[in-house]
Scaffold this motif. Structure first.
Motif, mmCIF file in Angstrom:
data_model
loop_
_atom_site.group_PDB
_atom_site.id
_atom_site.type_symbol
_atom_site.label_atom_id
_atom_site.label_comp_id
_atom_site.label_asym_id
_atom_site.label_seq_id
_atom_site.Cartn_x
_atom_site.Cartn_y
_atom_site.Cartn_z
ATOM 1 N N LEU A 287 -3.609 -8.649 -3.738
ATOM 2 C CA LEU A 287 -2.247 -8.785 -4.593
ATOM 3 C C LEU A 287 -0.988 -8.983 -3.523
ATOM 4 N N PRO A 288 -0.866 -8.328 -2.558
ATOM 5 C CA PRO A 288 0.180 -8.565 -1.694
ATOM 6 C C PRO A 288 0.170 -10.077 -1.279
ATOM 7 N N ALA A 289 -0.916 -10.492 -0.888
ATOM 8 C CA ALA A 289 -0.898 -12.043 -0.697
ATOM 9 C C ALA A 289 -0.649 -13.086 -1.563
ATOM 10 N N LEU A 290 -0.503 -12.464 -2.815
ATOM 11 C CA LEU A 290 -0.020 -13.205 -4.040
ATOM 12 C C LEU A 290 1.571 -12.858 -4.400
ATOM 13 N N GLY A 291 2.204 -11.914 -3.575
ATOM 14 C CA GLY A 291 3.216 -11.471 -3.899
ATOM 15 C C GLY A 291 3.626 -10.310 -4.696
ATOM 16 N N GLU A 292 2.704 -9.834 -5.027
ATOM 17 C CA GLU A 292 2.802 -8.280 -5.961
ATOM 18 C C GLU A 292 2.355 -7.253 -5.251
ATOM 19 N N VAL A 293 3.233 -6.266 -4.926
ATOM 20 C CA VAL A 293 3.193 -5.158 -3.997
ATOM 21 C C VAL A 293 3.372 -4.023 -4.617
ATOM 22 N N ARG A 294 3.492 -4.019 -6.085
ATOM 23 C CA ARG A 294 3.734 -2.702 -6.784
ATOM 24 C C ARG A 294 2.626 -2.196 -7.718
ATOM 25 N N VAL A 295 1.377 -2.698 -7.266
ATOM 26 C CA VAL A 295 0.063 -2.274 -8.343
ATOM 27 C C VAL A 295 -0.682 -1.013 -7.533
#
Length: 725
Positions: A287-295
C-alpha cells in the motif's frame, strides 16, 4: 505538443501523435527475458523509446515540484486551534510521503492511445494517457501520469480486442532497476495483428522476489480489475486458488477505495486483517508503494487483545469456544445479573416523597431488556427512565419540572442505589472468567446450547485468582471481545480486508464483523487451504457470521504466480481436501519447474541441504519449508553447511536469500524457489489427515519459479498421479 485544458473529473492528456501511434510489435532494449524486435526509428535520438524516456524525465521533474510545493506550505496561522493545526500538519506530512519518488518503482508502467468516433470539443478524437501508481501533473495542472485508479485507467486493464473500449493502442513498459528499457504494443483495433501473450507482463510476473511482497498494479488482469473496482457499499468474498492474486486484489481494492472515497474512509478508517505477523510484514509495503500510508494492519489476536494470552486450548476446547453458539452463551452470562424489582422506590425531593410502585419498575426493566440495546447503554437509560416516571407523578401533582429536575432525580442516591441493585456494572473479562471457571454458572448459561461434554471441554481446570493471572487462551480473548461488545458497542470502520479467512472460527468472524458492522469488507481465502479444526466449509456461512449476508462470492481460478506444472501437482490433493472446488489453472508453463527427489531415509536432511544449495544458484528468494518439528534439525544442518538463513517475516537480501519456514506459517507467503522437506512429515504434523493434506497443499503452492520436493518416506498416496479420464 499542445495540451488540452485540465479537467479533474475526466483529465485530457496530450493528443496522440502519429509517430508513436504507428509503431507496431514489441520493442526491447537489453530487457532480460523479453524478445527484442527493433522498430524503425529506434536507433535515432528521437525514436519512440527516447520520447518515452523524455516523458519519464518530465514526469519525475513534475513530481519533485509537487512534493516541493507540499513541503513549502506555510501552515502558520492557518487553523483556529492547535488541535486543528496539528491535524492539518499531519495531513500535509501524509501528502508529502505519498509524493515520494521511489527510485526502483516505475513512475508509469503503461500507456493507452484512445480513438473516439464521437469526438467533441471537450474530447478530441485522439487522446493519450500514461498510467502509473499516482497522479502527476505539470505546472499548469495538466496530467503527465494518471493514477491507475482513475476511471479512464480502467480501459488499460479491461480493454480487449473483442471490447476495445476506444483503445487503439495499449503500450506496456519494461523497466530495469528503475530505468525504462523496453516497450510493447497491442493494437486492439487492428484486425491483422494476432493476439499474443505479453512478454513484458510475463517477465514482470516472473521477476525474482527478494524482500516483501510487491504490488501487481502493472499486471492486474481484467477479472482482477473488476473485483478491485467494486463499489465501497458492497462486501465481496473472493475464493481464489493458489497464485490467483487474491491477496493482491484485496490490497489494491483498499487503495482503489481510498482513492475513490478518500474523505469518507479518512473519517471511518480502513484495516487489513491477516493470519499472523509474518504475513503482515510480508505485505506491508504494497500500500505505501501505491501512495497509501494510512491503512491499519492487525491479526485477529491483536484485534481482541483484551486479556494477556498465556495458555493454549486443546483442539476440542478451541472448537467449542469458536462455535457461534458461544455468542448466545455469553449474552446470557452478561445479562444474568439483571434482577426484577420486588419493592417500590421512594424518592425524596425537598419536603415531598414520590413513590414508584414495584410493578411499574418491573415494566421499565422489561421494556429496556426487550429493546435489544447494549447492556451498558440500557443501564444508563434505566436511571433516566425511572426519573421520568417520577416526573410524571410530579406533573400529575401540579408541579412543572424540567429536564434539570429529571437529571437531578436520575443522580439521586435512591435511584443510583436501585440501579446498582437491579442492573449491576459488568466487566466483560470477569464475566468470561466466571463462565469458564464456575461450572454451575456455565451450566446455567449454556443450558440447551452446549452438551455436558462440551462444557467440560471449555472449563478451566481450577478457579482463577484474578483477571491478570487467569489462564487465558487466544479463543478466550475472542470471547472477551464478544462480551465487550455486548456491554458497549465496539467502533466500526469504513472497510476491512480479511485475508486467509478460511481459517477463522465463527466467533472470530463475529469479532472481525464488529469492526465493519456499519461498513463493508473484502474477504479473501481458499477453502482448500483451511488448516484449522473449525475451517470454513462455505463462504455463505462465513459471510453470515461476519454479519455481511448480502456479500457477493466471486471466484478466481486463473493463476499467474504458480507455474502450471506445480499447481497441477498440488491439485492432486483437491479431491481429498476440497472436492467441490475446481482446480486452479495457470497461464505460465515452465518445463522443469517441478522436481521430486527421493533420498535414503537417513540422508533426507543432507539431500535437502544440497537442494537448497542448488536453488541458491538461481536468482530470487528461496524458501525451505518443512514440518514445524523438523526445523531444529534443518537449521543445524544449514549452519553446518555454511548456509545462512532467515526466519519468516525477515526481509531477504542479496546477502541472505534463504528462509527457513515452518509449515504452519507458510500460508500467504511466496518465494521464487521452494524446497519442501518430507511431505509425509508435514501431513503427520497436523491433528488429522485431512488437515495435514490441506497444510501440504499450502506448502506445495508457495513457489513462483520452481518447486523441489525432497523425501525419504513415501509421498502421501493422494499425490500419486491419477490417469486422465
Amino acid at each position: 505538443m499542445p495540451t488540452q485544458p485540465h479537467q479533474p473529473a475526466v483529465p485530457h492528456p496530450t493528443p496522440a501523435g502519429p509517430a508513436d501511434a504507428a509503431s507496431t510489435g514489441v520493442t526491447s532494449t537489453h530487457a532480460p527475458g523479453v524478445p527484442s524486435a527493433q522498430a524503425p526509428g529506434d536507433a535515432s535520438a528521437d525514436g519512440p523509446l527516447d520520447r518515452e524516456r523524455a516523458h519519464l524525465r518530465a514526469s519525475r521533474a513534475a513530481l519533485r515540484a509537487m512534493r516541493e510545493d507540499a513541503e513549502s506550505l506555510d501552515l502558520t496561522d492557518t487553523a483556529a486551534t492547535w488541535v486543528s493545526a496539528e491535524a492539518l500538519r499531519a495531513q500535509v506530512q501524509l501528502r508529502i510521503a505519498a509524493l515520494a519518488d521511489l527510485a526502483d518503482t516505475p513512475l508509469f508502467f503503461g500507456r493507452i492511445d484512445l480513438a473516439h468516433d464521437d469526438a467533441t470539443d471537450d474530447r478530441p478524437q485522439h487522446e493519450r494517457f500514461y498510467i502509473g501508481r499516482r497522479h502527476v501533473h505539470d505546472a499548469e495542472g495538466d496530467p503527465l501520469v494518471l493514477d491507475w485508479r482513475a476511471p479512464v485507467s480502467q480501459s488499460f486493464y479491461q480493454a480487449t480486442r473483442e471490447r476495445p473500449m476506444d483503445v487503439a493502442l495499449r503500450r506496456r513498459f519494461g523497466w530495469t532497476r528503475g530505468e525504462l528499457t523496453a516497450y510493447e504494443d497491442e493494437h486492439l483495433t487492428d484486425p491483422h495483428e494476432m493476439a499474443t501473450t505479453s512478454a513484458l507482463l510475463t517477465a514482470e510476473i516472473e521477476r525474482p522476489r527478494v524482500g516483501p511482497m510487491r504490488d501487481i498494479v502493472a499486471t492486474i488482469q481484467p477479472d482482477q480489475d473488476v473485483l478491485v473496482r467494486r463499489p465501497l457499499s458492497g462486501t465481496v468474498c473472493v475464493q481464489g486458488g493458489p497464485g490467483t492474486g487474491k491477496t493482491a486484489v484485496g490490497l489494491h481494492r483498499v487503495a482503489y477505495l481510498l482513492y475513490t472515497h478518500r474523505e469518507r474512509l479518512r473519517r471511518t478508517g480502513t484495516l487489513v486483517v491477516g493470519p499472523n505477523r509474518s504475513f503482515l510484514r510480508y505485505i506491508e509495503q504494497v500500500l505505501p508503494a501505491l501512495g497509501e500510508v494510512r491503512v491499519g494492519q492487525a491479526t485477529v489476536d491483536e484485534l481482541v487483545a483484551h486479556v494477556p494470552v498465556r495458555a493454549v486450548d486443546t483442539p476440542a476446547a478451541a472448537l467449542v469456544k469458536g462455535d457461534a453458539r458461544m455468542a448466545e452463551v455469553l449474552r446470557r452470562a452478561v445479562w444474568s445479573g439483571v434482577v426484577e424489582p420486588t419493592e417500590s422506590l421512594v424518592v425524596v425531593r425537598g419536603s415531598r416523597r414520590w413513590r414508584v410502585p414495584a410493578h411499574e419498575l418491573v415494566e421499565v426493566v422489561a421494556e429496556l431488556r426487550s429493546r435489544g440495546v447494549r447492556y451498558g447503554a440500557a443501564r444508563q437509560a434505566l436511571a433516566q427512565r425511572i426519573a421520568h416516571t417520577v416526573l410524571l407523578r410530579m406533573e400529575a401533582a401540579g408541579e412543572a419540572p424540567d429536564d434539570r429536575v429529571q437529571d437531578a432525580v436520575a443522580r439521586s442516591r435512591e435511584v443510583k442505589d436501585l440501579v446498582k441493585r437491579l442492573w449491576p456494572v459488568v466487566e466483560p473479562a470477569k464475566v468470561v472468567m466466571r463462565l469458564l471457571g464456575e461450572p454451575e454458572f456455565l451450566a446455567e448459561c449454556a443450558r440447551d446450547l452446549l452438551s455436558e461434554e462440551e462444557q467440560a471441554a471449555i472449563r478451566w481446570p481450577k478457579p482463577a485468582r484474578g483477571v491478570r493471572s487467569a489462564p487465558w487462551t487466544a479463543a478466550d480473548a475472542v470471547l472477551v471481545d464478544e462480551a465487550t461488545d455486548l456491554v458497549e458497542r465496539i467502533g466500526a470502520l469504513g472497510h476491512v480486508v480479511l485475508d486467509e479467512a478460511q481459517d477463522l472460527s465463527p466467533m472470530q468472524y463475529r469479532a472481525v464483523g464488529r469492526r465493519c458492522s456499519t461498513g463493508s469488507a473484502t474477504v479473501l481465502g481458499d477453502l482448500a487451504q483451511g488448516t484449522t479444526p473449525w475451517a470454513t466449509s462455505t463462504w455463505e456461512e462465513a459471510l453470515r457470521h461476519l454479519g455481511q449476508e448480502d456479500g457477493v462470492v466471486e471466484e478466481l481460478t486463473q493463476g499467474f504466480r504458480v507455474p502450471e506444472e506445480v499447481i497441477a501437482f498440488a491439485s492432486r490433493l483437491l479431491p481429498a481436501i476440497a472436492p467441490g472446488l475446481a482446480p486452479a489453472t495457470s497461464v505460465r508453463r515452465s518445463p522443469g519447474a517441478l522436481r521430486v527427489v527421493r533420498a535414503p531415509l537417513e540422508e533426507t536432511t543432507a539431500a535437502t541441504v544440497r537442494a537448497c544449495r542448488t536453488a541458491l544458484e538461481n536468482e530470487g528468494s528461496i524458501g525451505l519449508i518443512a514440518a514445524d518439528a523438523r526445523l531444529p534439525e534443518l537449521a543445524a544442518a544449514l549452519a553446518e553447511a555454511g548456509l545462512d538463513h532467515l526466519e519468516p517475516g525477515r526481509e531477504t537480501s542479496a546477502e541472505c536469500r534463504l528462509t527457513l519456514v515452518p509449515a504452519s506459517l507458510a500460508k500467504g507467503l511466496e518465494y521464487d524457489w521452494v524446497v519442501v522437506h518430507e511431505p509425509a512429515a508435514v501431513v503427520a504434523g497436523e491433528p488429522d489427515r485431512r488437515t495435514g493434506l490441506r497444510r501440504l497443499y499450502v506448502v506445495l503452492t508457495r513457489p513462483v519459479s520452481g518447486l523441489l520436493v525432497v523425501h525419504g518416506e513415501d509421498l502421501p498416496e493422494e499425490l500419486a498421479e491419477r490417469p486422465r479420464p
